[in-house]
Design a protein around this motif. Structure first.
Motif, PDB file in Angstrom:
ATOM      1  N   SER A  86      -8.322  50.235  29.779  1.00  0.00           N
ATOM      2  CA  SER A  86      -8.566  48.857  29.342  1.00  0.00           C
ATOM      3  C   SER A  86      -9.648  48.800  28.260  1.00  0.00           C
ATOM      4  O   SER A  86      -9.712  47.843  27.495  1.00  0.00           O
ATOM      5  N   LEU A  87     -10.464  49.852  28.177  1.00  0.00           N
ATOM      6  CA  LEU A  87     -11.495  49.950  27.146  1.00  0.00           C
ATOM      7  C   LEU A  87     -10.979  50.650  25.889  1.00  0.00           C
ATOM      8  O   LEU A  87     -11.740  50.895  24.957  1.00  0.00           O
ATOM      9  N   GLY A  88      -9.679  50.995  25.882  1.00  0.00           N
ATOM     10  CA  GLY A  88      -9.067  51.592  24.704  1.00  0.00           C
ATOM     11  C   GLY A  88      -8.980  53.105  24.714  1.00  0.00           C
ATOM     12  O   GLY A  88      -8.569  53.710  23.723  1.00  0.00           O
ATOM     13  N   PHE A  89      -9.341  53.734  25.819  1.00  0.00           N
ATOM     14  CA  PHE A  89      -9.270  55.196  25.909  1.00  0.00           C
ATOM     15  C   PHE A  89      -7.962  55.629  26.536  1.00  0.00           C
ATOM     16  O   PHE A  89      -7.392  54.928  27.371  1.00  0.00           O
ATOM     17  N   HIS A  90      -7.499  56.795  26.136  1.00  0.00           N
ATOM     18  CA  HIS A  90      -6.401  57.452  26.837  1.00  0.00           C
ATOM     19  C   HIS A  90      -7.060  58.482  27.752  1.00  0.00           C
ATOM     20  O   HIS A  90      -8.041  59.116  27.363  1.00  0.00           O
ATOM     21  N   VAL A  91      -6.551  58.650  28.955  1.00  0.00           N
ATOM     22  CA  VAL A  91      -7.129  59.579  29.921  1.00  0.00           C
ATOM     23  C   VAL A  91      -6.148  60.711  30.169  1.00  0.00           C
ATOM     24  O   VAL A  91      -4.991  60.479  30.525  1.00  0.00           O
ATOM     25  N   LEU A  92      -6.612  61.924  29.948  1.00  0.00           N
ATOM     26  CA  LEU A  92      -5.834  63.128  30.229  1.00  0.00           C
ATOM     27  C   LEU A  92      -6.493  63.822  31.414  1.00  0.00           C
ATOM     28  O   LEU A  92      -7.673  64.161  31.357  1.00  0.00           O
ATOM     29  N   ARG A  93      -5.736  63.991  32.480  1.00  0.00           N
ATOM     30  CA  ARG A  93      -6.256  64.666  33.668  1.00  0.00           C
ATOM     31  C   ARG A  93      -5.664  66.072  33.724  1.00  0.00           C
ATOM     32  O   ARG A  93      -4.457  66.257  33.576  1.00  0.00           O
ATOM     33  N   VAL A  94      -6.546  67.047  33.919  1.00  0.00           N
ATOM     34  CA  VAL A  94      -6.130  68.432  34.110  1.00  0.00           C
ATOM     35  C   VAL A  94      -6.810  68.929  35.375  1.00  0.00           C
ATOM     36  O   VAL A  94      -7.830  68.391  35.799  1.00  0.00           O
ATOM     37  N   THR A  95      -6.249  69.945  35.962  1.00  0.00           N
ATOM     38  CA  THR A  95      -6.839  70.503  37.181  1.00  0.00           C
ATOM     39  C   THR A  95      -7.681  71.730  36.842  1.00  0.00           C
ATOM     40  O   THR A  95      -7.532  72.329  35.774  1.00  0.00           O
ATOM     41  N   ASN A  96      -8.547  72.086  37.772  1.00  0.00           N
ATOM     42  CA  ASN A  96      -9.300  73.331  37.619  1.00  0.00           C
ATOM     43  C   ASN A  96      -8.349  74.499  37.407  1.00  0.00           C
ATOM     44  O   ASN A  96      -8.587  75.363  36.561  1.00  0.00           O
ATOM     45  N   THR A  97      -7.262  74.511  38.166  1.00  0.00           N
ATOM     46  CA  THR A  97      -6.280  75.593  38.053  1.00  0.00           C
ATOM     47  C   THR A  97      -5.680  75.641  36.653  1.00  0.00           C
ATOM     48  O   THR A  97      -5.493  76.726  36.098  1.00  0.00           O
ATOM     49  N   ASP A  98      -5.382  74.465  36.075  1.00  0.00           N
ATOM     50  CA  ASP A  98      -4.875  74.433  34.696  1.00  0.00           C
ATOM     51  C   ASP A  98      -5.854  75.135  33.758  1.00  0.00           C
ATOM     52  O   ASP A  98      -5.450  75.930  32.904  1.00  0.00           O
TER      53      ASP A  98
END
Length: 119
Positions: A86-98
């Motif tokens: 909502s603040l204009g950011f895109h969020v990319l989630r990665v795991t420790n394993t990645d």
């Protein structure tokens, strides 16, 4: 102002005790090593301290460990993502394993996200 100081102190503390996966990803992102993009680590945004952010690219990268797999954590992470988006950011989630097993793939995903047109 006091609240901002609290977030800065929290961010500083998180930088001092980053996970080994975060440290590994930071080595690949720091000093504009990824296609010239500037990243900050453990940076306050709104009421959160995000793992990594490119302010100019409007991209937040969150490195999730095993503690992010429970129902409560998934709900919290979803709300966090909603607020950041909502603040204009895109969020990319990665795991420790990645990060451990496929750092080049993680960096490719980050580069892909940064090259996408922003709304």
């Amino acid at each position: 102002m006091a609240e901002m100081d609290r977030f800065r102190k929290r961010a500083r503390a998180l930088r001092a005790r980053q996970s080994s996966a975060e440290a590994r990803l930071w080595q690949a992102l720091r000093n504009r090593r990824l296609s010239g993009w500037k990243f900050r680590r453990q940076h306050p945004i709104d009421v959160f301290v995000v793992d990594f952010v490119s302010l100019e690219g409007k991209l937040v990268i969150e490195v999730d460990g095993a503690t992010h797999s429970g129902a409560d954590e998934i709900t919290r992470d979803s709300e966090r993502t909603r607020v950041l988006e909502s603040l204009g950011f895109h969020v990319l989630r990665v795991t420790n394993t990645d990060v451990y097993d496929n750092l080049p793939g993680v960096l490719d995903a980050v580069a892909h996200e940064l090259d996408l047109p922003k709304l």
